[in-house]
Design a protein around this motif. Structure first.
Motif, PDB file in Angstrom:
ATOM      1  N   GLU A   1       0.841  -1.183  -0.091  1.00 26.85           N
ATOM      2  CA  GLU A   1       0.023  -0.212  -0.161  1.00 26.85           C
ATOM      3  C   GLU A   1       0.875   1.222   0.147  1.00 26.85           C
ATOM      4  O   GLU A   1       0.552   2.194  -0.507  1.00 26.85           O
ATOM      5  N   ASN A   2       2.169   1.078   0.793  1.00 27.29           N
ATOM      6  CA  ASN A   2       3.094   2.386   0.692  1.00 27.29           C
ATOM      7  C   ASN A   2       3.873   2.039  -0.132  1.00 27.29           C
ATOM      8  O   ASN A   2       4.765   1.196   0.034  1.00 27.29           O
ATOM      9  N   ARG A   3       4.269   2.903  -1.182  1.00 26.90           N
ATOM     10  CA  ARG A   3       5.437   2.874  -2.059  1.00 26.90           C
ATOM     11  C   ARG A   3       6.763   3.333  -1.878  1.00 26.90           C
ATOM     12  O   ARG A   3       7.618   3.100  -2.182  1.00 26.90           O
ATOM     13  N   GLY A   4       6.388   4.315  -0.476  1.00 26.45           N
ATOM     14  CA  GLY A   4       7.736   4.777  -0.105  1.00 26.45           C
ATOM     15  C   GLY A   4       7.578   6.295   0.333  1.00 26.45           C
ATOM     16  O   GLY A   4       6.558   6.856  -0.465  1.00 26.45           O
ATOM     17  N   PRO A   5       8.156   6.948   1.179  1.00 27.55           N
ATOM     18  CA  PRO A   5       9.384   6.295   1.779  1.00 27.55           C
ATOM     19  C   PRO A   5       8.678   5.421   3.044  1.00 27.55           C
ATOM     20  O   PRO A   5       7.466   5.394   3.409  1.00 27.55           O
ATOM     21  N   ALA A   6       9.603   4.919   3.516  1.00 27.53           N
ATOM     22  CA  ALA A   6       8.952   3.531   4.921  1.00 27.53           C
ATOM     23  C   ALA A   6       8.575   4.498   5.636  1.00 27.53           C
ATOM     24  O   ALA A   6       9.015   5.517   5.849  1.00 27.53           O
ATOM     25  N   HIS A   7       7.478   4.110   6.517  1.00 32.31           N
ATOM     26  CA  HIS A   7       6.773   4.648   7.730  1.00 32.31           C
ATOM     27  C   HIS A   7       7.811   4.708   8.773  1.00 32.31           C
ATOM     28  O   HIS A   7       7.717   5.782   9.715  1.00 32.31           O
ATOM     29  N   ILE A   8       8.483   3.414   9.172  1.00 30.85           N
ATOM     30  CA  ILE A   8       9.423   3.477  10.162  1.00 30.85           C
ATOM     31  C   ILE A   8      10.976   3.937   9.782  1.00 30.85           C
ATOM     32  O   ILE A   8      11.212   3.736   8.850  1.00 30.85           O
ATOM     33  N   GLN A   9      11.377   4.686  10.811  1.00 35.10           N
ATOM     34  CA  GLN A   9      12.369   5.763  10.409  1.00 35.10           C
ATOM     35  C   GLN A   9      13.848   4.630  10.588  1.00 35.10           C
ATOM     36  O   GLN A   9      14.709   5.108   9.699  1.00 35.10           O
ATOM     37  N   GLU A  10      13.773   3.844  11.565  1.00 34.97           N
ATOM     38  CA  GLU A  10      15.042   3.099  11.707  1.00 34.97           C
ATOM     39  C   GLU A  10      14.778   1.573  12.106  1.00 34.97           C
ATOM     40  O   GLU A  10      13.655   1.540  12.749  1.00 34.97           O
ATOM     41  N   ILE A  11      15.609   0.809  11.608  1.00 32.03           N
ATOM     42  CA  ILE A  11      15.112  -0.646  11.889  1.00 32.03           C
ATOM     43  C   ILE A  11      16.520  -1.335  12.582  1.00 32.03           C
ATOM     44  O   ILE A  11      17.570  -1.067  11.746  1.00 32.03           O
ATOM     45  N   VAL A  12      16.414  -1.881  13.588  1.00 32.18           N
ATOM     46  CA  VAL A  12      17.686  -2.502  14.180  1.00 32.18           C
ATOM     47  C   VAL A  12      17.442  -4.039  14.220  1.00 32.18           C
ATOM     48  O   VAL A  12      16.456  -4.345  14.772  1.00 32.18           O
ATOM     49  N   TRP A  13      18.497  -4.898  13.451  1.00 30.91           N
ATOM     50  CA  TRP A  13      18.287  -6.082  13.500  1.00 30.91           C
ATOM     51  C   TRP A  13      19.313  -6.677  14.516  1.00 30.91           C
ATOM     52  O   TRP A  13      20.416  -6.494  14.305  1.00 30.91           O
ATOM     53  N   ARG A  14      18.685  -7.110  15.583  1.00 34.50           N
ATOM     54  CA  ARG A  14      19.627  -7.535  16.777  1.00 34.50           C
ATOM     55  C   ARG A  14      19.750  -8.940  16.938  1.00 34.50           C
ATOM     56  O   ARG A  14      18.849  -9.698  16.855  1.00 34.50           O
ATOM     57  N   ILE A  15      21.090  -9.371  17.128  1.00 36.30           N
ATOM     58  CA  ILE A  15      21.272 -10.868  17.093  1.00 36.30           C
ATOM     59  C   ILE A  15      21.155 -11.348  18.725  1.00 36.30           C
ATOM     60  O   ILE A  15      21.589 -10.714  19.546  1.00 36.30           O
ATOM     61  N   VAL A  16      20.231 -12.287  18.876  1.00 37.38           N
ATOM     62  CA  VAL A  16      20.024 -12.704  20.321  1.00 37.38           C
ATOM     63  C   VAL A  16      19.914 -14.327  20.134  1.00 37.38           C
ATOM     64  O   VAL A  16      18.915 -14.931  19.825  1.00 37.38           O
ATOM     65  N   PRO A  17      20.961 -15.104  20.244  1.00 43.47           N
ATOM     66  CA  PRO A  17      20.977 -16.352  19.961  1.00 43.47           C
ATOM     67  C   PRO A  17      20.243 -17.283  20.869  1.00 43.47           C
ATOM     68  O   PRO A  17      19.718 -18.351  20.524  1.00 43.47           O
ATOM     69  N   GLU A  18      19.898 -16.822  22.097  1.00 41.04           N
ATOM     70  CA  GLU A  18      19.272 -17.605  23.111  1.00 41.04           C
ATOM     71  C   GLU A  18      17.829 -17.397  22.929  1.00 41.04           C
ATOM     72  O   GLU A  18      17.279 -16.367  23.233  1.00 41.04           O
ATOM     73  N   GLU A  19      17.066 -18.513  22.657  1.00 37.06           N
ATOM     74  CA  GLU A  19      15.663 -18.577  22.381  1.00 37.06           C
ATOM     75  C   GLU A  19      14.747 -17.909  23.555  1.00 37.06           C
ATOM     76  O   GLU A  19      13.704 -17.316  23.083  1.00 37.06           O
ATOM     77  N   ASN A  20      15.089 -18.199  24.755  1.00 32.04           N
ATOM     78  CA  ASN A  20      14.050 -17.691  25.824  1.00 32.04           C
ATOM     79  C   ASN A  20      14.354 -15.957  25.844  1.00 32.04           C
ATOM     80  O   ASN A  20      13.636 -15.295  26.199  1.00 32.04           O
ATOM     81  N   THR A  21      15.602 -15.644  25.764  1.00 36.43           N
ATOM     82  CA  THR A  21      15.878 -14.307  25.609  1.00 36.43           C
ATOM     83  C   THR A  21      15.076 -13.738  24.392  1.00 36.43           C
ATOM     84  O   THR A  21      14.675 -12.263  24.572  1.00 36.43           O
ATOM     85  N   ARG A  22      15.083 -14.278  23.337  1.00 32.90           N
ATOM     86  CA  ARG A  22      14.273 -13.706  22.110  1.00 32.90           C
ATOM     87  C   ARG A  22      12.810 -13.582  22.448  1.00 32.90           C
ATOM     88  O   ARG A  22      12.033 -12.672  22.323  1.00 32.90           O
ATOM     89  N   LEU A  23      12.361 -14.810  23.104  1.00 30.84           N
ATOM     90  CA  LEU A  23      10.755 -14.618  23.679  1.00 30.84           C
ATOM     91  C   LEU A  23      10.812 -13.744  24.639  1.00 30.84           C
ATOM     92  O   LEU A  23       9.504 -12.917  24.378  1.00 30.84           O
ATOM     93  N   ALA A  24      11.535 -13.328  25.471  1.00 28.32           N
ATOM     94  CA  ALA A  24      11.398 -12.447  26.665  1.00 28.32           C
ATOM     95  C   ALA A  24      11.304 -11.049  25.821  1.00 28.32           C
ATOM     96  O   ALA A  24      10.581 -10.208  26.215  1.00 28.32           O
ATOM     97  N   ALA A  25      12.294 -10.848  24.838  1.00 30.79           N
ATOM     98  CA  ALA A  25      12.286  -9.660  24.212  1.00 30.79           C
ATOM     99  C   ALA A  25      10.811  -9.041  23.398  1.00 30.79           C
ATOM    100  O   ALA A  25      10.378  -8.194  23.621  1.00 30.79           O
ATOM    101  N   VAL A  26      10.198 -10.101  23.041  1.00 29.03           N
ATOM    102  CA  VAL A  26       8.826 -10.123  22.300  1.00 29.03           C
ATOM    103  C   VAL A  26       7.992  -9.691  23.520  1.00 29.03           C
ATOM    104  O   VAL A  26       7.016  -8.737  23.403  1.00 29.03           O
ATOM    105  N   LEU A  27       7.806 -10.752  24.421  1.00 26.36           N
ATOM    106  CA  LEU A  27       6.752 -10.631  25.511  1.00 26.36           C
ATOM    107  C   LEU A  27       6.991  -8.952  26.061  1.00 26.36           C
ATOM    108  O   LEU A  27       5.871  -8.558  26.934  1.00 26.36           O
TER     109      LEU A  27
END
Length: 531
Positions: free
Chosen positions: A218-244
């Motif tokens: 629907e949006n051809r640009g610019p993106a709505h979100i100003q910044e995206i951070v792709w963060r590495i979290v190897p441990e799965e429970n920590t990833r789950l905690a980040a979402v919760l």
């Protein structure tokens, strides 16, 4: 996960991963996506990692794009295209408003350079075959590209939607040299490179001039979100905690153990896309002693309990795999459905007994003084650690002593390009049989991505015929023969088929998950916070 465990994980996340209060205050303009592993680099021609594609789709653009149905080809930076009657010449008309992040206008010369670098043997791209049997790529004028093939390639447009086919900037490549895609990347995508800290995070910022997004958004640009951070979290429970706890607002890397918690949380939702396929497997290097015996490979495959993996490790969220590609994929060979190897520990033991592998006092097998103890390489992170340990346990039931070595993704791809191991863990995306088989089973693709060292003249001939077929029936027949051959040879242990499931905060407006190369966010143009 227990409340105590969740509190611990959230505390670790807030402290160890430096999610600070100021970062939370900026949440409406900044999206944090946690994921399990990083890429070794972000050079589109030299990495096959999903982690690389996830970012490259946002940093750069392709001639054509792929709709959410994973079938329909849509315009990209090419607003239109034609195909010659013999299927050998594609003519792309480019948009005239596309600019790189540094403000430079993109032209046909940039497309020509990008494709030619991709297929240049000096680049040593493991996925150069995806460009098809190229005869030449020519800029007819500033905004017209002629893509000439030596033979028809029915999957060309699909392949040109992939991150390997993004347009790059020659001046940027020349300036950075070996650091291209490591210390910088000048693309035309909806986001621009800011900073990459390997094994920690990748930070990208909105490309404010961007107006040329695919028409699937629907949006051809610019993106709505100003910044995206792709963060590495190897441990799965920590990833789950980040979402919760809201410290990550969207991710496709939630452990299956936490899916029920997320579904029960009114502040979160799961966004799914069933189109396309992603399969986990363990491959054999078929010319290494021990696993070079077809009987040994067949017994090992038979010892693994795929149903238990999906049920017990993945909480029923995945589908057990007995085939190398999903049986619903285009050009799957239905004739081998009943011949796929199924779990049967008794029969696996009988096969090894008959092959002369004798159990010792410790329960493990040897033959001619050599212990049956293959070495498996894989990735660190909770997913592969659990998978490898489960398979290790299954193989002990038949007297096979599986040894495991896991590596961080920034070095694992290099280790997987060696001849040091007997088995390797991998997962991969695809849409059709041809997409999958041409990737892994071409002789010329050894030692990577053909890490099995599978070299067979019939395979190569069938793949080439299928790839250049001009009819659906001819293509399916040839790919079907390859499927039958490699399944009979027990080259892989299929583990499970993974669906696309993205966990997201309800503060994000409803959006569609994509599945291109297993990248749920694709270009991310419709992502936006509502509060």
């Amino acid at each position: 996960m227990s409340v105590k465990r969740l509190i611990w994980a959230a505390t670790a996340l807030a402290g160890g991963l430096a999610f600070t209060a100021p970062a939370m205050a900026q949440a409406q303009n900044s999206l944090t996506i946690v994921r399990e592993v990083d890429s070794d680099r972000y050079d589109p021609h030299r990495s096959t990692a999903r982690a690389a594609s996830e970012v490259l789709f946002m940093l750069a653009d392709t001639l054509v794009s792929l709709d959410h149905d994973m079938t329909s080809i849509k315009p990209g930076i090419a607003e239109s295209w034609t195909v010659s009657p013999d299927g050998k010449v594609y003519t792309f008309k480019l948009r005239q408003d596309v600019k790189f992040c540094d403000g430079k206008a993109m032209t046909a010369e940039d497309v020509v350079y990008s494709i030619k670098r991709w297929i240049d043997p000096a680049t040593r791209s493991p996925v150069a075959w995806r460009a098809g049997p190229v005869e030449d790529i020519v800029a007819k004028d500033a905004y017209t590209v002629e893509y000439r093939l030596k033979a028809p390639f029915s999957e060309l447009l699909y392949q040109l939607t992939q991150s390997f086919a993004v347009v790059i900037d020659k001046a940027n490549v020349d300036a950075l040299g070996a650091d291209f895609g490591v210390r910088g990347f000048n693309g035309t995508g909806p986001y621009c490179w800011v900073d990459w800290r390997p094994r920690n995070d990748m930070r990208i910022r909105r490309h404010d001039a961007y107006r040329w997004g695919p028409p699937i958004y629907e949006n051809r640009g610019p993106a709505h979100i100003q910044e995206i951070v792709w963060r590495i979290v190897p441990e799965e429970n920590t990833r789950l905690a980040a979402v919760l706890t809201g410290q990550s607002q969207a991710t496709q890397y939630v452990p299956y153990s936490g899916m029920a918690q997320i579904r029960a949380n009114r502040n979160l939702r799961i966004v799914e896309n069933q189109a396309a396929f992603w399969t986990y497997f363990i491959g054999f290097k078929v010319d290494k002693a021990g696993v070079d015996e077809e009987a040994v490979r067949r017994a090992i495959v038979m010892a693994v309990d795929q149903e238990a993996i999906s049920r017990d490790i993945n909480f029923g969220e995945t589908e057990p795999a007995y085939s190398y590609i999903h049986q619903a994929a285009t050009d799957w060979n239905k004739a081998i459905d009943q011949r796929l190897i199924r779990t049967n520990v008794t029969e696996a033991n009988r096969i090894l007994d008959a092959a002369g592998w004798v159990r010792g006092a410790d329960g493990f097998r040897s033959k001619n003084g050599v212990r049956l103890s293959p070495l498996a390489y894989g990735f660190t992170g909770s997913t592969w650690q659990k998978l490898m340990e489960t398979v290790q346990g299954d193989l002990r039931k038949i007297g096979v002593d599986l040894r495991i070595q896991l590596f961080d993704a920034t070095v694992a791809w290099g280790k997987l390009a060696t001849q040091e191991f007997d088995m390797f863990g991998m997962s991969f995306p695809y849409i059709t049989a041809g997409d999958a088989l041409n990737l892994y089973f071409r002789s010329t693709n050894a030692p990577t991505p053909n890490r099995m060292n599978w070299k067979n003249a019939d395979t190569d001939r069938w793949l080439q015929t299928g790839m250049t077929a001009v009819s659906d029936a001819e293509r399916a027949q040839n790919y079907g023969q390859v499927l039958e051959q490699v399944h009979e040879a027990a080259v892989w242990i299929p583990l499970y088929h993974e669906p696309m499931k993205v966990a997201a905060t309800s503060r994000l407006a409803p959006f569609k998950a994509h599945n291109i190369y297993g990248c749920g966010f694709y270009k991310g143009l419709d992502l936006r916070f509502t509060r």
